[in-house]
Design an enzyme around this catalytic site. Structure first.
Site, mmCIF file in Angstrom:
data_model
loop_
_atom_site.group_PDB
_atom_site.id
_atom_site.type_symbol
_atom_site.label_atom_id
_atom_site.label_comp_id
_atom_site.label_asym_id
_atom_site.label_seq_id
_atom_site.Cartn_x
_atom_site.Cartn_y
_atom_site.Cartn_z
ATOM 1 C CG ASP A 105 36.601 -3.880 53.937
ATOM 2 O OD1 ASP A 105 35.911 -3.518 54.902
ATOM 3 O OD2 ASP A 105 36.377 -3.527 52.764
ATOM 4 C CG ASP A 195 36.843 -9.481 52.633
ATOM 5 O OD1 ASP A 195 37.704 -10.266 52.186
ATOM 6 O OD2 ASP A 195 36.330 -8.571 51.942
ATOM 7 C CG HIS A 243 32.502 -6.287 54.251
ATOM 8 N ND1 HIS A 243 32.950 -5.337 53.387
ATOM 9 C CD2 HIS A 243 33.325 -7.349 54.102
ATOM 10 C CE1 HIS A 243 34.021 -5.793 52.739
ATOM 11 N NE2 HIS A 243 34.255 -7.010 53.160
ATOM 12 C CG ASP A 245 30.951 -3.105 58.644
ATOM 13 O OD1 ASP A 245 30.487 -3.442 57.534
ATOM 14 O OD2 ASP A 245 32.061 -2.550 58.762
ATOM 15 C CB SER A 299 23.155 -1.057 50.508
ATOM 16 O OG SER A 299 23.282 -1.098 51.914
ATOM 17 C CB CYS A 351 33.887 0.483 56.065
ATOM 18 S SG CYS A 351 32.169 0.047 55.939
HETATM 19 N N1 ARG Z 1 27.853 -4.424 51.860
HETATM 20 C C1 ARG Z 1 27.335 -3.505 52.860
HETATM 21 C C2 ARG Z 1 26.079 -2.850 52.349
HETATM 22 O O1 ARG Z 1 26.123 -2.286 51.299
HETATM 23 C C3 ARG Z 1 28.340 -2.456 53.168
HETATM 24 C C4 ARG Z 1 29.359 -2.939 54.102
HETATM 25 C C5 ARG Z 1 30.580 -2.143 53.984
HETATM 26 N N2 ARG Z 1 31.453 -2.532 55.037
HETATM 27 C C6 ARG Z 1 32.767 -2.497 54.949
HETATM 28 N N3 ARG Z 1 33.436 -2.880 56.011
HETATM 29 N N4 ARG Z 1 33.415 -2.158 53.863
HETATM 30 O O2 ARG Z 1 25.049 -2.886 52.985
#
Ligand code: ARG
Length: 373
Positions: A105, A195, A243, A245, A299, A351
């Protein structure tokens, strides 16, 4: 040692893996209010994640680090600071920091450069400090390493839309997606904010997700900062984008893993297609929303938050059988890594890491233009 990484798939030889120690359910701030009344953190409450959770997460992080080392990869770990401490700048006070599990991040490596992101939560403003001892050592050991930090944001109240969440949560899905497509979300454009984990690196192309934590000015700053790259702002049909990824994960030249539930813009799809990339829908996650670990703000799609060790080897969460089978059928060697205990600390395998060195040089994987790309 040498800092070098242009994409997310070249053979990995040096990486940072985060730590769970001291991670907080962070104190409320303008666009972040955690609300887990059944798990000891009703709205407004904050404090360290329970010890047993920290131990379980650290056990998985340590095992992951050992696995990477057993494959000849150098693994460094951040310095834990006291995340429970209140922090302030001349512009604001914040009841706590967050943690240092997800280095992805905060830092992005582009070639020989490591860039510290602005971050857009006050609780994460000081997180770069956890990585400074490592960055300092890389700077000393590699005469060609470029150490950069994006302008520290002020994060005054004017950086955030007042009353954003209640108003946004009252909208229907289509209205929310329309707002996502316009990036009319939690942040204003008063200053550049991003980020690092909103960036997907594909050699000469950097795809940057406009999200709850990345604004247009942030992408504009990145575009001017990387004049030799094509920097593309992108959005997906995800009501809560944070994010890139767990949404759009390039795995090797010509193959990107996509969360099919979060529709990509047509121009982005076409840009990949005319450049002979295959867009593969990630498999259904093994967990439903109800089955996520407690205090998890991510998620179930962490199932696709995979870490490539090379263009043909990928680490996948060990319970994500469907995802492993899909990648196996695409010709990857799949390395299963138990990791769901880490999720409440901020994410999955991608992450929790940041590349410091991958073999390989800068390449252009998208020679053909399409639409605004
Ligand atoms: N917000 C994303 C989801 O819940 C998770 C991404 C987490 N990535 C990170 N680099 N902290 O689908």
């Amino acid at each position: 040692m040498r800092v070098n990484s242009w994409n997310g798939w070249d053979p990995l030889t040096h990486v940072i893996v985060g730590r769970a120690d001291g991670t907080m359910v962070q104190a409320p701030e303008p666009t972040v209010v955690r609300d887990w009344p059944d798990d000891g953190f009703p709205a407004g409450a904050y404090g360290p994640l329970p010890d047993d959770m920290v131990q379980a997460a650290n056990a998985q992080l340590d095992a992951f680090a050992d696995l990477l080392r057993s494959r000849g990869i150098r693994v460094d770990r951040p310095d834990v600071i006291d995340f429970g401490r209140p922090v302030s700048t001349p512009d604001w006070e914040q009841g706590s920091m967050f943690g240092c599990m997800p280095p992805r991040d905060v830092l992005v490596t582009v070639g020989s450069e490591i860039l510290e992101a602005t971050m857009s939560y006050r609780s994460r403003w000081f997180e770069y400090l956890c990585y400074r001892p490592l960055l300092d050592s890389y700077f000393r050991d590699d005469p060609d390493m470029r150490w950069e930090a994006a302008p520290k944001p002020r994060l005054t109240d004017d950086a955030y839309k007042p009353g954003f969440w209640p108003e946004y949560e009252a909208l229907g899905f289509d209205e929310q997606i329309a707002r996502v497509r316009e990036n009319d979300l939690a942040l204003t454009e008063i200053e550049p904010l991003f980020d690092a984990a909103d960036i997907a690196r594909c050699g000469k192309d950097l795809f940057v997700q406009l999200s709850m934590v990345t604004n247009r000015s942030g992408v504009d700053w990145l575009r001017r900062h990387f004049p030799e790259h094509r920097v593309h702002p992108v959005t997906f049909g995800n009501t809560h984008p944070v994010h890139i990824d767990a949404t759009w994960v390039p795995l090797r030249p010509g193959l990107v893993l996509h969360c099919g539930e979060r529709e990509a813009e047509e121009d982005l799809v076409q840009y990949f297609k005319i450049n002979d990339w295959e867009i593969v829908s990630a498999a259904r996650p093994a967990k439903t929303w109800d089955e996520l670990p407690k205090l998890c703000f991510c998620s179930p799609w962490l199932s696709m938050n995979v870490l490539s060790l090379s263009p043909d080897t990928v680490c996948v969460e060990a319970g994500e059988t469907a995802q492993m089978e899909l990648l196996d059928s695409l010709g990857f060697e799949v390395v299963p890594v138990p990791f769901w205990d880490v999720a409440p600390f901020g994410g999955g395998l991608h992450c929790s890491t940041v590349d410091i060195h991958r073999e390989g040089e800068l390449q252009d994987y998208f020679p053909k233009r399409y639409g605004r790309f």
